[in-house]
Design a protein around this motif. Structure first.
Motif, mmCIF file in Angstrom:
data_model
loop_
_atom_site.group_PDB
_atom_site.id
_atom_site.type_symbol
_atom_site.label_atom_id
_atom_site.label_comp_id
_atom_site.label_asym_id
_atom_site.label_seq_id
_atom_site.Cartn_x
_atom_site.Cartn_y
_atom_site.Cartn_z
ATOM 1 N N VAL A 121 4.327 4.622 9.449
ATOM 2 C CA VAL A 121 5.449 3.681 9.406
ATOM 3 C C VAL A 121 4.975 2.314 8.926
ATOM 4 N N GLY A 122 3.820 1.863 9.396
ATOM 5 C CA GLY A 122 3.282 0.588 8.948
ATOM 6 C C GLY A 122 3.041 0.563 7.449
ATOM 7 N N ALA A 123 2.515 1.657 6.901
ATOM 8 C CA ALA A 123 2.267 1.727 5.463
ATOM 9 C C ALA A 123 3.566 1.653 4.676
ATOM 10 N N VAL A 124 4.592 2.345 5.152
ATOM 11 C CA VAL A 124 5.889 2.318 4.468
ATOM 12 C C VAL A 124 6.476 0.909 4.476
ATOM 13 N N LEU A 125 6.443 0.248 5.635
ATOM 14 C CA LEU A 125 7.019 -1.095 5.743
ATOM 15 C C LEU A 125 6.219 -2.116 4.940
ATOM 16 N N LYS A 126 4.896 -2.011 4.976
ATOM 17 C CA LYS A 126 4.061 -2.976 4.269
ATOM 18 C C LYS A 126 4.257 -2.865 2.762
ATOM 19 N N ARG A 127 4.188 -1.673 2.259
ATOM 20 C CA ARG A 127 4.302 -1.501 0.811
ATOM 21 C C ARG A 127 5.744 -1.651 0.343
ATOM 22 N N GLY A 128 6.681 -1.571 1.275
ATOM 23 C CA GLY A 128 8.069 -1.848 0.934
ATOM 24 C C GLY A 128 8.386 -3.333 0.904
ATOM 25 N N GLY A 129 7.402 -4.169 1.248
ATOM 26 C CA GLY A 129 7.593 -5.609 1.156
ATOM 27 C C GLY A 129 8.307 -6.240 2.326
ATOM 28 N N HIS A 130 8.418 -5.548 3.460
ATOM 29 C CA HIS A 130 9.126 -6.085 4.613
ATOM 30 C C HIS A 130 8.223 -7.013 5.427
#
Length: 227
Positions: free
Chosen positions: A51-60
């Motif tokens: 989840v952290g990887a998704v949020l980080k690379r999504g720019g959140h």
């Protein structure tokens, strides 16, 4: 942090790893949910990483919170029942959309201060209010980028972590036993005077500070030192 009800939604069978969502090849040996480690702590860490990887690379703008954040700061590896992330209230809907695009089940519980998701069978709480206070951009900017095993991500600062836990104490929620080990583990990294100021003169936080003083975890408040 928040506890799930009995009817918590489960992860979709088609859950994709963060690397797949972002157009990258999955890591060598990537497996599906059924093949993940049976150890609960490791499963929680895997969910936090994805989840952290998704949020980080999504720019959140976000920060890891809860027991996994304590672990990232060097605290106990005995994790609690879920993964917690903090976001600003205005970012809750975009974050939910990003998680859904990643193949996660996302839903709104009766509580109006978080949304919930599941990843690899683990509960994920996305919180936008801590101890009845909205998560602010300033709080998230204070987060420290730390590794959660192989994934680096912003982690709530120790002072903000303890403020959120202690300020939440009330007559209806006052589990000193759960927070005491965290205070012990992170005490050298926490600005305790700031935590006291943020908690004000609420009776339950004041009682916890008194306990910490008696156990020599923290020093007495300024002006109350023993001569």
């Amino acid at each position: 942090m928040a506890e799930n009800g009995e009817g918590a939604a489960r992860a979709r069978p088609g859950l994709r790893l963060a690397s797949e969502v972002l157009g990258e090849a999955p890591p060598a040996g990537a497996v599906d949910e059924a093949d993940l480690p049976r150890d609960r702590n490791q499963a929680i860490l895997e969910a936090a990483k994805q989840v952290g990887a998704v949020l980080k690379r999504g720019g959140h703008l976000f920060a890891l919170a809860g027991s996994v954040a304590v672990h990232a700061h060097g605290g106990s590896g005995n994790l609690q029942h879920d993964v917690d992330f903090c976001v600003r209230p205005e970012d809750a809907a975009p974050v939910a959309a990003t998680l859904r695009d990643a193949g996660l089940t996302v839903y709104s519980p009766p509580e109006d201060w978080l949304i919930k998701a599941t990843c690899f069978g683990q509960d994920v709480d996305v919180i936008f209010e801590l101890a009845h206070r909205p998560v602010s951009e300033e709080m998230l900017r204070r987060a420290e980028e730390l590794p959660v095993e192989s994934v680096r991500m912003p982690v709530l600062a120790p002072t903000d972590l303890l403020t959120g836990l202690i300020a939440a104490f009330s007559e209806h929620h006052c589990d000193f036993g759960a927070v005491l080990p965290i205070a012990r583990a992170l005490r050298e990294k926490v600005d305790w005077e700031q935590v006291r100021r943020d908690c004000g003169d609420a009776p339950m936080p004041a009682a916890f500070f008194f306990l910490l003083e008696r156990l020599n975890v923290i020093r007495p408040a300024r002006g109350r030192e023993t001569p």
